[in-house]
Design a protein around this motif. Structure first.
Motif, PDB file in Angstrom:
ATOM      1  N   TRP A 155       0.803  -1.222   0.000  1.00 41.53           N
ATOM      2  CA  TRP A 155       0.000   0.000   0.000  1.00 41.53           C
ATOM      3  C   TRP A 155       0.840   1.279   0.000  1.00 41.53           C
ATOM      4  N   PRO A 156       1.952   1.351   0.767  1.00 43.81           N
ATOM      5  CA  PRO A 156       2.777   2.562   0.676  1.00 43.81           C
ATOM      6  C   PRO A 156       3.321   2.805  -0.729  1.00 43.81           C
ATOM      7  N   ALA A 157       3.700   1.729  -1.431  1.00 40.74           N
ATOM      8  CA  ALA A 157       4.184   1.876  -2.809  1.00 40.74           C
ATOM      9  C   ALA A 157       3.066   2.356  -3.722  1.00 40.74           C
ATOM     10  N   ALA A 158       1.852   1.853  -3.503  1.00 39.43           N
ATOM     11  CA  ALA A 158       0.709   2.308  -4.312  1.00 39.43           C
ATOM     12  C   ALA A 158       0.482   3.808  -4.127  1.00 39.43           C
ATOM     13  N   LEU A 159       0.608   4.288  -2.884  1.00 38.71           N
ATOM     14  CA  LEU A 159       0.462   5.724  -2.641  1.00 38.71           C
ATOM     15  C   LEU A 159       1.583   6.504  -3.310  1.00 38.71           C
ATOM     16  N   GLY A 160       2.813   5.975  -3.248  1.00 39.19           N
ATOM     17  CA  GLY A 160       3.930   6.648  -3.904  1.00 39.19           C
ATOM     18  C   GLY A 160       3.767   6.696  -5.409  1.00 39.19           C
TER      19      GLY A 160
END
Length: 438
Positions: A155-160
């Motif tokens: 999820w953090p990568a998706a936000l990035g």
């Protein structure tokens, strides 16, 4: 600014009737599904066979300390070189940092990862900085102060990734140096803080460029088995992609943003967005979010309709099949950004010789000319773009089918995949329609 107008091409570049391309693509998917249904009744990937070892000399080189150090030094040196252009260079379109950021990094990461596996991980400048800081402080760069929560997954990568595509496709001042500096500074700052807190695991899950590269790298022939460098078929490598929370979100952002980028250049969208009373930036943001949600919702719905899966809840199924989105993403990148990468990529290499825009020729590439061979051969370009979409979807169908026969009970192995086939056909039609309308 013309330099940043994506070279995705459009109907003018594609001397193939759209209806023929779409009909052929749908036929290819239908035939592929039929053949798979008749001849592929059991899982064929990673069912206990040993992968082929890489050539011993190559494995020795790749696993050597000096090779890893050279890769790190090259990545960090290039990062510093481009940073000089970003900090001290002029706020002009000829500043090479724009081409590096939007072309070589974002688009170029796909062919490099297909060829070499998780390419960005090997050269990541933030990993190098984190390693240096850890060595100075006497700590282990692999271990941070806390354990990265497994429930966060990708999820953090998706936000990035969403932050990147928002900056690229929505933010109105992305062609100015100041905002680009700020975006890059925030990226580096967040990555370094995350690395200090959670170690290198943070980069595996949260660095948008490393996650993008690693996922695409699963379609390469290179992999690891018990720590050794091995060679597998790209589909077998793809099947080994870890199932983690947020994997579908990452795929949806990548696929939805590429589709929106193409749709954004269509006459219909341009006319409507310029004549509506709504704020143009909000309209583009709504379009970007809408495309991402459509991809995610349709894919999730299709996978949850595939039948009864022993040991799985329906809400877990989108993640189990999300790996099949990666070939489609690669196909869309080929179709929509091939000209952009080849021609503007050459321009970026030329501009890199003059990082401060003062007429220097540091790398010796400043006097080279751009080769427009692709643009001069529209038929070849058209066939390549259409094949990119078709092959990406066919590979996705194969990957999803193998996963389905692994999970589905025998009575649902055929009918249970129909919803996935419908969505794949829809993505194919949509991708080609956007390609011809832009």
């Amino acid at each position: 600014m013309q330099f940043f107008a994506h070279g995705v091409g459009g109907a003018k570049d594609l001397p193939i009737p759209a209806e023929y391309a779409i009909a052929g693509a749908c036929a290819a998917l239908a035939i592929s599904f039929t053949v798979l249904a008749l001849a592929w009744r059991a899982p064929r990937f990673n069912i206990g066979e040993q992968p082929k070892p890489a050539p011993p000399l190559l494995a020795t080189i790749v696993d050597s300390t000096w090779f890893k150090l050279v890769a790190r030094l090259w990545g960090f040196s290039f990062f510093l070189y481009v940073a000089v252009a970003g900090v001290f260079g002029k706020d002009l379109a000829i500043n090479p940092i724009f081409g590096v950021f939007f072309v070589l990094l974002w688009v170029g990461i796909v062919p490099m990862s297909l060829a070499f596996g998780p390419f960005y991980k090997a050269i990541s400048p933030v990993r190098s900085i984190n390693w240096a800081l850890a060595k100075v402080s006497g700590s282990d760069p692999d271990v941070g102060l806390f354990r990265f929560p497994d429930r966060l997954g990708y999820w953090p990568a998706a936000l990035g990734l969403f932050a990147f595509v928002w900056f690229e496709l929505v933010y109105p001042f992305n062609s100015e140096l100041g905002p680009l500096r700020l975006w890059c500074a925030i990226y580096v700052g967040v990555m370094l803080i995350g690395g200090a807190l959670f170690g290198n695991r943070f980069y595996e899950r949260a660095d948008p460029f490393e996650v993008f590269s690693t996922l695409v790298g699963h379609l390469s022939v290179w992999g690891r088995h018990e720590g050794r460098l091995v060679m597998r078929s790209p589909l077998a490598n793809l099947d080994l992609m870890p199932v983690r929370p947020g994997l579908l979100a990452v795929g949806s952002v990548l696929l939805g943003s590429t589709a929106f980028d193409s749709f954004k250049g269509s006459n219909r969208w341009m006319i409507w967005s310029q004549t509506t009373d709504l704020n143009g930036n909000l309209v583009n943001l709504g379009g970007l979010v809408g495309f991402i949600l459509v991809v995610g919702v349709l894919f999730a719905a299709a996978t949850m309709l595939t039948g009864i899966h022993a040991g799985f809840r329906r809400t877990e199924l989108p993640g189990e099949f999300a790996h099949s989105l990666i070939p489609i993403v690669v196909g869309y990148v080929v179709a929509h950004y091939l000209t952009y990468l080849v021609e503007y990529g050459q321009q970026t290499v030329i501009l890199l010789s003059d990082p401060l825009s003062n007429g220097s020729n540091v790398l010796g590439t400043g006097d080279r000319a751009i080769n427009y061979w692709l643009s001069y051969h529209p038929t070849f370009l058209a066939v390549t773009k259409v094949l990119g979409v078709i092959v990406g979807h066919v590979v996705a169908v194969v990957a999803a089918h193998d996963r389905a026969v692994r999970l589905l009970p025998k009575r649902h192995q055929l009918t249970g995949q129909l919803s996935m086939l419908v969505v794949m056909v829809g993505f194919t039609i949509g991708g080609l329609a956007l390609l011809f309308s832009s």
